[in-house]
Design a protein around this motif. Structure first.
Motif, PDB file in Angstrom:
ATOM      1  N   HIS A  29       0.830  -1.212   0.000  1.00 58.50           N
ATOM      2  CA  HIS A  29       0.000   0.000   0.000  1.00 58.50           C
ATOM      3  C   HIS A  29       0.861   1.257   0.000  1.00 58.50           C
ATOM      4  CE1 HIS A  29      -3.303   2.716   0.800  1.00 58.50           C
ATOM      5  NE2 HIS A  29      -2.624   3.194   1.840  1.00 58.50           N
ATOM      6  N   GLU A  33       1.183   4.134  -2.923  1.00 56.68           N
ATOM      7  CA  GLU A  33       0.918   5.542  -2.649  1.00 56.68           C
ATOM      8  C   GLU A  33       2.110   6.406  -3.051  1.00 56.68           C
ATOM      9  OE1 GLU A  33      -0.973   9.034  -1.395  1.00 56.68           O
ATOM     10  OE2 GLU A  33      -1.662   7.066  -2.047  1.00 56.68           O
ATOM     11  N   THR A  34       3.315   5.923  -2.778  1.00 55.85           N
ATOM     12  CA  THR A  34       4.519   6.658  -3.188  1.00 55.85           C
ATOM     13  C   THR A  34       4.590   6.773  -4.709  1.00 55.85           C
ATOM     14  OG1 THR A  34       5.714   5.866  -1.237  1.00 55.85           O
ATOM     15  CG2 THR A  34       7.037   6.727  -3.048  1.00 55.85           C
ATOM     16  N   ARG A  36       2.114   6.672  -6.784  1.00 60.97           N
ATOM     17  CA  ARG A  36       1.058   7.594  -7.235  1.00 60.97           C
ATOM     18  C   ARG A  36       1.499   9.050  -7.069  1.00 60.97           C
ATOM     19  NH1 ARG A  36      -2.274  10.881  -5.454  1.00 60.97           N
ATOM     20  NH2 ARG A  36      -1.732  10.470  -3.278  1.00 60.97           N
ATOM     21  N   ALA A  84      -2.155   1.863  -9.025  1.00 58.88           N
ATOM     22  CA  ALA A  84      -1.987   3.266  -8.643  1.00 58.88           C
ATOM     23  C   ALA A  84      -1.444   4.121  -9.783  1.00 58.88           C
ATOM     24  CB  ALA A  84      -1.048   3.368  -7.441  1.00 58.88           C
TER      25      ALA A  84
END
Length: 261
Positions: A29, A33-34, A36, A84
């Protein structure tokens, strides 16, 4: 945090050329996120996931080459990052296995179903660290990887120090490309040479590279740590070379202003 990513990536995107950012992760996760957040920088053209680093510290924490012991986790990280960043290139960097070079043959094709576009595969295992291998062994291992990948493009990596090393790989199997690492320290124009273009001699290019490295490091009054400087010189010329010994013998003042002539 975005400000930390921005500070990290600023020097790499300053040249306004496409950059592929490499991530190491154990948390799917957070990695996604990184990735994205990195899409917010227009110069970032893709993400590469490092499942190859053999550093003991990295492996001890389960990242880099340590992930090779758990293919399902690698697939989970790759799949979540792909979700992502649907519009960016996604690739993985691998070694042939953790302990045995045949390990990769059991799971390499699984990356096809994670949205990975290509895999860069290093010819050694994590346990082999940086041990040199005979050319025949390197090529045999990566030839087997191409067959097992079942259509997933494979980029060959490992011990590419001269054009003939790259040609040996390309003549052996249908590789999608080549990646050179430490070979680019020894010959900064290696990729030009591999492409059949004219280039400065390796010994000239390596001196130019090292002096440019010094120039960049000294901007704004900053000076490289001595250990980093020596490690770079060692990778370029080898610990027994006269040029390495020249850098080794620099005093503190020479560290701030000297160059390799």
């Amino acid at each position: 945090k975005h400000k930390h990513l921005q500070r990290f990536i600023a020097p790499f995107i300053a040249g306004k050329v496409p950059v592929i950012v490499q991530l190491m992760a154990t948390d799917a996760h957070l990695a996604a996120e990184t990735a994205r957040m990195l899409t917010g920088f227009p110069e970032v053209g893709g993400i590469n996931i490092n499942f190859a680093c053999p550093s003991r510290q990295v492996v001890r924490h389960g990242a880099g080459g340590g992930q090779l012991r758990n293919p399902a986790e690698m697939f989970a990280i790759a799949s979540e990052i792909r979700s992502a960043i649907p519009d960016l290139s996604l690739s993985v960097k691998l070694r042939c296995g953790f302990e045995d070079a045949v390990e990769i043959l059991d799971w390499i094709n699984g990356f096809k179903f994670c949205g990975v576009e290509f895999a860069v595969v290093h010819c050694r295992t994590v346990k082999e660290m940086y041990t040199a291998l005979p050319a025949s062994e390197r090529i045999q291992r990566l030839y087997a990887v191409v067959a097992a990948a079942d259509g997933l493009p494979i980029v060959a990596n490992g011990d590419i120090y001269a054009p003939e090393d790259g040609v040996e790989y390309l003549n052996a199997a249908d590789f999608a490309g080549l990646m050179a690492g430490r070979g680019l320290f020894r010959d900064p124009y290696l990729l030009r040479r591999l492409s059949g273009c004219d280039a400065l001699a390796p010994e000239v290019g390596s001196r130019f590279f090292f002096n440019k490295y010094l120039e960049i490091s000294r901007r704004d009054g900053k000076v490289l740590y001595r250990s980093s400087l020596l490690e770079t010189a060692r990778m370029i010329w080898g610990a027994g070379s006269p040029l390495f010994k020249t850098v080794l013998n620099w005093n503190d003042e020479e560290m701030k202003c000297a160059q390799i002539i």
